[in-house]
Motif scaffolding. Structure first.
Motif, PDB file in Angstrom:
ATOM      1  N   VAL A  60       0.842  -1.203   0.000  1.00 23.68           N
ATOM      2  CA  VAL A  60       0.000   0.000   0.000  1.00 23.68           C
ATOM      3  C   VAL A  60       0.873   1.248   0.000  1.00 23.68           C
ATOM      4  N   ILE A  61       1.939   1.212   0.812  1.00 24.64           N
ATOM      5  CA  ILE A  61       2.845   2.364   0.868  1.00 24.64           C
ATOM      6  C   ILE A  61       3.466   2.604  -0.496  1.00 24.64           C
ATOM      7  N   ARG A  62       3.905   1.492  -1.129  1.00 29.12           N
ATOM      8  CA  ARG A  62       4.525   1.659  -2.451  1.00 29.12           C
ATOM      9  C   ARG A  62       3.511   2.275  -3.444  1.00 29.12           C
ATOM     10  N   MET A  63       2.259   1.880  -3.368  1.00 27.98           N
ATOM     11  CA  MET A  63       1.227   2.434  -4.272  1.00 27.98           C
ATOM     12  C   MET A  63       1.014   3.903  -3.983  1.00 27.98           C
ATOM     13  N   GLN A  64       1.046   4.284  -2.726  1.00 26.32           N
ATOM     14  CA  GLN A  64       0.879   5.689  -2.378  1.00 26.32           C
ATOM     15  C   GLN A  64       2.076   6.518  -2.841  1.00 26.32           C
ATOM     16  N   VAL A  65       3.239   5.904  -2.747  1.00 21.39           N
ATOM     17  CA  VAL A  65       4.453   6.608  -3.215  1.00 21.39           C
ATOM     18  C   VAL A  65       4.366   6.822  -4.713  1.00 21.39           C
ATOM     19  N   ASP A  66       3.800   5.861  -5.437  1.00 21.73           N
ATOM     20  CA  ASP A  66       3.675   6.026  -6.887  1.00 21.73           C
ATOM     21  C   ASP A  66       2.825   7.256  -7.237  1.00 21.73           C
ATOM     22  N   MET A  67       1.954   7.648  -6.350  1.00 23.05           N
ATOM     23  CA  MET A  67       1.067   8.783  -6.608  1.00 23.05           C
ATOM     24  C   MET A  67       1.776  10.105  -6.301  1.00 23.05           C
ATOM     25  N   LEU A  68       2.902  10.032  -5.618  1.00 21.87           N
ATOM     26  CA  LEU A  68       3.638  11.250  -5.298  1.00 21.87           C
ATOM     27  C   LEU A  68       4.447  11.694  -6.486  1.00 21.87           C
ATOM     28  N   GLU A  69       4.837  12.952  -6.475  1.00 27.22           N
ATOM     29  CA  GLU A  69       5.677  13.507  -7.539  1.00 27.22           C
ATOM     30  C   GLU A  69       6.866  14.169  -6.890  1.00 27.22           C
ATOM     31  N   GLY A  70       7.943  14.131  -7.560  1.00 20.92           N
ATOM     32  CA  GLY A  70       9.189  14.727  -7.057  1.00 20.92           C
ATOM     33  C   GLY A  70      10.323  13.716  -7.056  1.00 20.92           C
ATOM     34  N   GLU A  71      11.520  14.257  -6.803  1.00 18.01           N
ATOM     35  CA  GLU A  71      12.717  13.396  -6.862  1.00 18.01           C
ATOM     36  C   GLU A  71      12.750  12.343  -5.776  1.00 18.01           C
ATOM     37  N   PRO A  72      12.347  12.519  -4.538  1.00 19.35           N
ATOM     38  CA  PRO A  72      12.445  11.489  -3.492  1.00 19.35           C
ATOM     39  C   PRO A  72      11.613  10.267  -3.778  1.00 19.35           C
ATOM     40  N   LYS A  73      10.742  10.342  -4.726  1.00 16.97           N
ATOM     41  CA  LYS A  73       9.829   9.229  -5.012  1.00 16.97           C
ATOM     42  C   LYS A  73      10.586   7.950  -5.336  1.00 16.97           C
ATOM     43  N   ASP A  74      11.529   8.028  -6.238  1.00 15.62           N
ATOM     44  CA  ASP A  74      12.241   6.808  -6.676  1.00 15.62           C
ATOM     45  C   ASP A  74      13.057   6.212  -5.530  1.00 15.62           C
ATOM     46  N   GLU A  75      13.650   7.088  -4.739  1.00  9.82           N
ATOM     47  CA  GLU A  75      14.496   6.586  -3.633  1.00  9.82           C
ATOM     48  C   GLU A  75      13.653   5.854  -2.606  1.00  9.82           C
ATOM     49  N   ILE A  76      12.479   6.454  -2.275  1.00  7.37           N
ATOM     50  CA  ILE A  76      11.585   5.810  -1.290  1.00  7.37           C
ATOM     51  C   ILE A  76      11.045   4.508  -1.836  1.00  7.37           C
ATOM     52  N   SER A 135      12.485   2.589  -3.933  1.00  9.56           N
ATOM     53  CA  SER A 135      13.563   1.564  -3.901  1.00  9.56           C
ATOM     54  C   SER A 135      13.695   0.962  -2.505  1.00  9.56           C
ATOM     55  N   GLN A 136      13.616   1.799  -1.484  1.00 14.23           N
ATOM     56  CA  GLN A 136      13.736   1.293  -0.121  1.00 14.23           C
ATOM     57  C   GLN A 136      12.564   0.366   0.240  1.00 14.23           C
ATOM     58  N   ILE A 137      11.366   0.767  -0.265  1.00 16.94           N
ATOM     59  CA  ILE A 137      10.196  -0.089   0.013  1.00 16.94           C
ATOM     60  C   ILE A 137      10.356  -1.444  -0.669  1.00 16.94           C
ATOM     61  N   ASN A 138      10.883  -1.443  -1.899  1.00 21.16           N
ATOM     62  CA  ASN A 138      11.105  -2.718  -2.614  1.00 21.16           C
ATOM     63  C   ASN A 138      12.103  -3.588  -1.861  1.00 21.16           C
ATOM     64  N   ASP A 139      13.153  -2.930  -1.324  1.00 20.28           N
ATOM     65  CA  ASP A 139      14.136  -3.717  -0.534  1.00 20.28           C
ATOM     66  C   ASP A 139      13.471  -4.321   0.703  1.00 20.28           C
ATOM     67  N   ALA A 140      12.609  -3.536   1.332  1.00 15.44           N
ATOM     68  CA  ALA A 140      11.925  -4.062   2.537  1.00 15.44           C
ATOM     69  C   ALA A 140      11.022  -5.232   2.179  1.00 15.44           C
ATOM     70  N   ILE A 141      10.325  -5.098   1.014  1.00 12.61           N
ATOM     71  CA  ILE A 141       9.456  -6.202   0.581  1.00 12.61           C
ATOM     72  C   ILE A 141      10.286  -7.443   0.295  1.00 12.61           C
ATOM     73  N   ALA A 142      11.471  -7.268  -0.350  1.00  7.07           N
ATOM     74  CA  ALA A 142      12.341  -8.414  -0.644  1.00  7.07           C
ATOM     75  C   ALA A 142      12.849  -9.064   0.639  1.00  7.07           C
ATOM     76  N   GLU A 143      13.197  -8.230   1.628  1.00  8.22           N
ATOM     77  CA  GLU A 143      13.673  -8.770   2.901  1.00  8.22           C
ATOM     78  C   GLU A 143      12.581  -9.557   3.611  1.00  8.22           C
ATOM     79  N   VAL A 144      11.359  -9.025   3.546  1.00 11.19           N
ATOM     80  CA  VAL A 144      10.243  -9.755   4.153  1.00 11.19           C
ATOM     81  C   VAL A 144      10.036 -11.091   3.456  1.00 11.19           C
TER      82      VAL A 144
END
Length: 616
Positions: A445-461, A463-472
């Motif tokens: 859900v967080i990743r989907m909400q981040v997709d709706m954001l605009e700006g440079e921090p979007k990709d970095e956040i 990426s971190q969410i994807n890493d967390a999902i992979a770790e889980v």
């Protein structure tokens, strides 16, 4: 006797029996031979005694017969009438009958011849010796019953000097009337010569005559200078002879010496004499004494030989028994002795030795069986010594009871461990579900909400969410890989190896070989996955390894699993004390599946884990 050793008892008992037997036989032989020799000597003396008795009797009879012949020729009657005419000495010397009488006395070796009238007046004598009138009266008393018969008269008791006097009484008859007396004195030396012949009687043998007054009539061989009438012989032999009892035996003679004696009475109507033949017992027994000494020597030699043989036999008999005693004493202390090496000398000892060997072997089997039971080998077999083997049967019952108890305990432990593992797996499933349904959904859900954001921090956040999902996902896979449920053990293990290689410097050689096509139980699959997971984690944490071999062989009846690394390893002696929960978990999981786990390691050569799990 109770405290003596068996060798001493055997030696003493056999020696005593042997020695008593030898001594008894020797004494019996000695007594038998001694008795035989005594009897033989007595028989010989008896023969001599009979012979001398006959010689004496025959001599006396012959002398009487010669005088009786002269009487029948009326020679004495003619001489009496000539003497009654009072012949001068010169006339007597030329008288033919008197000359014949003198010649006859010399020829018959008669000592003296005297002619008397009925009033005891001496009319003629061959010597000048005149006998006292009192002696003639005493002689008359001996012939008064039968005055017309020739008599043999023992006048020794009337002799003034106690010498032996033997006379022949010859009546001078005329018309059946006694008108005169001829008294002839016997030359006793002739009889003495018969008695002095000692052939066959040795150095101490003698024969002698004894009168009714218990005094000797013949000369003693041992007292040749003594007058016979002065030697009293009141012995058993003489007394028996005068009681008309002839015989033989061992008695004490007139000297007080033990002798072998033969005795009997002289058969003469006028004489009351006993004739005795004797020999000293010491001389008669001399061969026996020599034989006794010989027997003593032989007996001592045999006794020494018996003692030597008894000693050897006692050793032969006692040695195996003593060895058996030592074995039994050793067994009584609970020590199993080494093999007995000796040669049994009897069937009984051999049977005892075999029994001891069987008992020792039985104890060895019992000890080995007890050790096997102690080490947990409840399948060990045991053969009892016999149907009545109390200890063996008790051990078998103990094994069976321990096996049942162990099986119950193992079943209980497995039940507990299975329940624990089931709980762990259930907990893992719950955690996975929580991670998947909770954290996973939240991150999505967080990743989907981040997709709706605009700006440079979007990709970095993002990426971190994807890493967390992979770790889980990684954590979820480690806790309970979905692939083991969906695709089986091989896929799960391959995924585990890939994950380990991704997150560690290890190179893993994974091989899964199937000899048969079948589906493993989930319980076995999850257990092998956890064993592999535990082993790889240990390698990463402790081994400092760079390469790992993980091989599985799926056979018809078992799963063979090996995990081998090239790490630093550790000392097997310290494995029990230093082994962590990972190795314990591996062993417990294997044990729950009735499998076996072997861990081989040494410092500097790495570690290998071999597991065999049976497939029922």
């Amino acid at each position: 006797m109770k405290n003596l050793k068996i060798f001493t008892k055997l030696f003493l008992s056999h020696s005593i029996v042997g020695l008593v037997t030898i001594v008894t036989l020797t004494v019996l032989f000695y007594l038998l031979i001694s008795n035989a020799l005594v009897q033989r000597t007595l028989d010989q003396l008896s023969s001599i005694n009979i012979l001398k008795k006959q010689l004496v009797e025959n001599y006396l009879i012959k002398s009487l017969q010669n005088l009786e012949a002269l009487q029948l020729e009326n020679k004495f009657l003619r001489i009496y009438h000539d003497l009654d005419k009072h012949l001068t000495d010169e006339q007597q010397q030329h008288n033919v009958d008197l000359i014949d009488i003198k010649h006859l006395c010399t020829f018959y070796n008669l000592k003296n011849l005297h002619i008397f009238d009925t009033h005891h007046h001496q009319l003629y004598s061959t010597d000048k010796e005149m006998y006292p009138e009192g002696l003639l009266k005493k002689i008359d008393s001996a012939i008064m019953i039968e005055p017309k018969r020739l008599h043999t008269i023992d006048a020794s008791i009337y002799s003034p000097d106690k010498s032996t006097l033997l006379f022949y009484y010859v009546p001078i008859l005329e018309k059946e009337k006694v008108i005169g007396i001829v008294l002839v004195q016997e030359n006793f030396q002739k009889i003495q010569n018969i008695l002095l012949e000692t052939t066959g009687m040795g150095n101490t043998g003698e024969s002698y005559l004894v009168g009714q007054d218990y005094h000797m009539r013949s000369t003693s061989r041992f007292f040749p200078d003594s007058i016979p009438g002065l030697i009293q012989v009141n012995t058993e032999a003489v007394r028996n002879s005068f009681q008309s009892q002839s015989g033989k035996g061992i008695i004490v003679d007139y000297r007080g010496v033990s002798v072998l004696s033969s005795h009997r009475r002289v058969d003469n109507k006028d004489l009351h004499w006993a004739i005795i033949s004797e020999m000293d017992e010491a001389e008669a027994m001399l061969p026996i004494y020599r034989l006794r000494n010989y027997f003593i020597g032989i007996t001592l030699f045999i006794m020494a030989l018996v003692i030597l043989i008894t000693y050897s036999l006692s050793n032969i008999i006692a040695l195996p028994i003593l060895k058996l005693k030592e074995v039994i004493l050793t067994l009584s202390k609970g020590i199993i002795p080494s093999k007995i090496f000796f040669k049994p000398n009897t069937q009984e000892i051999e049977q005892m030795e075999q029994a001891i060997h069987q008992l020792t072997a039985g104890f060895e089997r019992t000890a080995l069986f007890a050790n096997e039971i102690g080490s947990g080998n409840f399948k060990a077999e045991f053969t009892t010594l016999s149907v009545q083997d109390t200890l063996g049967n008790a051990l078998i019952r103990m094994r069976d009871e321990l096996r049942d108890f162990h099986e119950k305990e193992l079943k209980s432990a497995r039940t507990r461990a299975a329940a624990l593992l089931e709980g762990q797996e259930s907990e893992r499933r719950r955690i996975i579900n929580e991670l998947h349904d909770g954290v996973g959904q939240m991150l999505t859900v967080i990743r989907m909400q981040v997709d709706m954001l605009e700006g440079e921090p979007k990709d970095e956040i993002k990426s971190q969410i994807n890493d967390a999902i992979a770790e889980v996902k990684r954590i979820s896979y480690n806790v309970m890989p979905q692939s083991i449920i969906d695709f089986g053990l091989e896929a799960a293990l391959k995924g585990l190896c890939d994950s380990m290689q991704k997150y560690s410097p290890l190179t893993i050689d994974f091989r899964f070989i199937k000899e048969v096509e079948h589906t493993l139980d989930f319980e076995i699959s999850i257990a092998l996955f956890r064993i592999a997971q535990e082993g790889l984690n240990n390698v990463v944490k402790h081994a400092n390894a760079t390469h790992v071999d993980l091989h599985l062989l799926d056979r018809t009846d078992e799963i063979y699993f090996i995990l081998e690394d090239n790490g630093k390893g550790f000392d097997e002696k310290d494995m029990i004390h230093q082994a962590g929960s990972g190795l314990r978990n591996i062993k417990e999981r294997t044990k729950l599946l009735n499998g076996s786990a072997e861990i081989h390691t040494a410092t500097g050569i790495g570690t290998s884990i071999e597991i065999h799990i049976p497939i029922v």
